[in-house]
Design a protein around this motif. Sequence first.
Motif, PDB file in Angstrom:
ATOM      1  N   ALA A 164     144.026  53.782 109.960  1.00 23.73           N
ATOM      2  CA  ALA A 164     145.447  53.521 109.708  1.00 23.73           C
ATOM      3  C   ALA A 164     145.661  53.045 108.273  1.00 23.73           C
ATOM      4  O   ALA A 164     146.642  53.437 107.620  1.00 23.73           O
ATOM      5  CB  ALA A 164     145.975  52.497 110.705  1.00 23.73           C
ATOM      6  N   GLU A 165     144.759  52.218 107.766  1.00 24.11           N
ATOM      7  CA  GLU A 165     144.873  51.756 106.382  1.00 24.11           C
ATOM      8  C   GLU A 165     144.726  52.919 105.410  1.00 24.11           C
ATOM      9  O   GLU A 165     145.447  53.009 104.412  1.00 24.11           O
ATOM     10  CB  GLU A 165     143.811  50.698 106.090  1.00 24.11           C
ATOM     11  N   GLY A 166     143.785  53.820 105.709  1.00 21.00           N
ATOM     12  CA  GLY A 166     143.590  54.992 104.856  1.00 21.00           C
ATOM     13  C   GLY A 166     144.801  55.908 104.865  1.00 21.00           C
ATOM     14  O   GLY A 166     145.206  56.444 103.822  1.00 21.00           O
ATOM     15  N   ILE A 167     145.406  56.098 106.034  1.00 21.18           N
ATOM     16  CA  ILE A 167     146.602  56.941 106.131  1.00 21.18           C
ATOM     17  C   ILE A 167     147.753  56.304 105.357  1.00 21.18           C
ATOM     18  O   ILE A 167     148.478  56.988 104.626  1.00 21.18           O
ATOM     19  CB  ILE A 167     146.977  57.184 107.606  1.00 21.18           C
ATOM     20  N   ALA A 168     147.920  54.989 105.497  1.00 22.90           N
ATOM     21  CA  ALA A 168     148.991  54.294 104.774  1.00 22.90           C
ATOM     22  C   ALA A 168     148.796  54.432 103.260  1.00 22.90           C
ATOM     23  O   ALA A 168     149.764  54.684 102.520  1.00 22.90           O
ATOM     24  CB  ALA A 168     149.027  52.828 105.174  1.00 22.90           C
ATOM     25  N   LYS A 169     147.566  54.312 102.808  1.00 22.57           N
ATOM     26  CA  LYS A 169     147.290  54.451 101.371  1.00 22.57           C
ATOM     27  C   LYS A 169     147.572  55.874 100.903  1.00 22.57           C
ATOM     28  O   LYS A 169     148.174  56.093  99.855  1.00 22.57           O
ATOM     29  CB  LYS A 169     145.833  54.085 101.081  1.00 22.57           C
ATOM     30  N   ALA A 170     147.148  56.854 101.708  1.00 17.56           N
ATOM     31  CA  ALA A 170     147.387  58.253 101.355  1.00 17.56           C
ATOM     32  C   ALA A 170     148.879  58.568 101.322  1.00 17.56           C
ATOM     33  O   ALA A 170     149.338  59.338 100.475  1.00 17.56           O
ATOM     34  CB  ALA A 170     146.668  59.178 102.336  1.00 17.56           C
ATOM     35  N   LYS A 171     149.655  57.956 102.224  1.00 12.68           N
ATOM     36  CA  LYS A 171     151.105  58.179 102.231  1.00 12.68           C
ATOM     37  C   LYS A 171     151.738  57.657 100.951  1.00 12.68           C
ATOM     38  O   LYS A 171     152.627  58.308 100.382  1.00 12.68           O
ATOM     39  CB  LYS A 171     151.743  57.501 103.443  1.00 12.68           C
ATOM     40  N   THR A 172     151.285  56.485 100.492  1.00  9.36           N
ATOM     41  CA  THR A 172     151.869  55.937  99.264  1.00  9.36           C
ATOM     42  C   THR A 172     151.510  56.786  98.049  1.00  9.36           C
ATOM     43  O   THR A 172     152.266  56.843  97.089  1.00  9.36           O
ATOM     44  CB  THR A 172     151.411  54.478  99.016  1.00  9.36           C
ATOM     45  N   GLU A 173     150.358  57.465  98.117  1.00  5.55           N
ATOM     46  CA  GLU A 173     149.936  58.329  97.017  1.00  5.55           C
ATOM     47  C   GLU A 173     150.482  59.746  97.162  1.00  5.55           C
ATOM     48  O   GLU A 173     150.245  60.592  96.309  1.00  5.55           O
ATOM     49  CB  GLU A 173     148.410  58.357  96.943  1.00  5.55           C
ATOM     50  N   GLY A 174     151.166  60.015  98.268  1.00  6.28           N
ATOM     51  CA  GLY A 174     151.736  61.344  98.484  1.00  6.28           C
ATOM     52  C   GLY A 174     150.729  62.382  98.932  1.00  6.28           C
ATOM     53  O   GLY A 174     151.001  63.570  98.923  1.00  6.28           O
ATOM     54  N   ALA A 175     149.553  61.936  99.350  1.00  4.78           N
ATOM     55  CA  ALA A 175     148.502  62.875  99.740  1.00  4.78           C
ATOM     56  C   ALA A 175     148.487  63.163 101.237  1.00  4.78           C
ATOM     57  O   ALA A 175     147.853  64.119 101.685  1.00  4.78           O
ATOM     58  CB  ALA A 175     147.131  62.334  99.318  1.00  4.78           C
ATOM     59  N   TYR A 176     149.186  62.368 102.025  1.00  2.00           N
ATOM     60  CA  TYR A 176     149.156  62.532 103.479  1.00  2.00           C
ATOM     61  C   TYR A 176     150.281  63.450 103.913  1.00  2.00           C
ATOM     62  O   TYR A 176     151.444  63.223 103.618  1.00  2.00           O
ATOM     63  CB  TYR A 176     149.300  61.167 104.163  1.00  2.00           C
ATOM     64  N   LYS A 177     149.905  64.494 104.654  1.00  2.00           N
ATOM     65  CA  LYS A 177     150.906  65.435 105.123  1.00  2.00           C
ATOM     66  C   LYS A 177     151.030  65.441 106.632  1.00  2.00           C
ATOM     67  O   LYS A 177     151.840  66.169 107.188  1.00  2.00           O
ATOM     68  CB  LYS A 177     150.556  66.835 104.618  1.00  2.00           C
ATOM     69  N   GLY A 178     150.217  64.681 107.335  1.00  2.64           N
ATOM     70  CA  GLY A 178     150.260  64.625 108.799  1.00  2.64           C
ATOM     71  C   GLY A 178     149.565  65.808 109.426  1.00  2.64           C
ATOM     72  O   GLY A 178     148.924  66.621 108.764  1.00  2.64           O
ATOM     73  N   ARG A 179     149.718  65.896 110.747  1.00  3.37           N
ATOM     74  CA  ARG A 179     149.110  67.012 111.467  1.00  3.37           C
ATOM     75  C   ARG A 179     149.856  68.309 111.173  1.00  3.37           C
ATOM     76  O   ARG A 179     151.065  68.326 111.007  1.00  3.37           O
ATOM     77  CB  ARG A 179     149.160  66.757 112.974  1.00  3.37           C
ATOM     78  N   ARG A 180     149.116  69.356 111.197  1.00  2.00           N
ATOM     79  CA  ARG A 180     149.725  70.675 110.971  1.00  2.00           C
ATOM     80  C   ARG A 180     150.076  71.304 112.281  1.00  2.00           C
ATOM     81  O   ARG A 180     149.592  71.104 113.288  1.00  2.00           O
ATOM     82  CB  ARG A 180     148.755  71.563 110.217  1.00  2.00           C
TER      83      ARG A 180
END
Length: 53
Positions: A37-53
């Motif tokens: 969850a921490e990694g996903i939150a960090k990726a979201k702030t960096e704009g790298a997280y796109k979620g499930r396809r």
Amino acid sequence: MTSDETTARILTAANGMLLDMLTAIARKDYTDRRRQAEGIAKAKTEGAYKGRR
């Protein structure tokens, strides 16, 4: 010590070990999910997280 006492002590020890093992597995699962969850939150702030396809 009778056979019943011996069996009771063995079962008590086995139950204790089983509870210790299940506790360790649950703690590891909790830690892994929290880190994910921490990694996903960090990726979201960096704009790298796109979620499930």
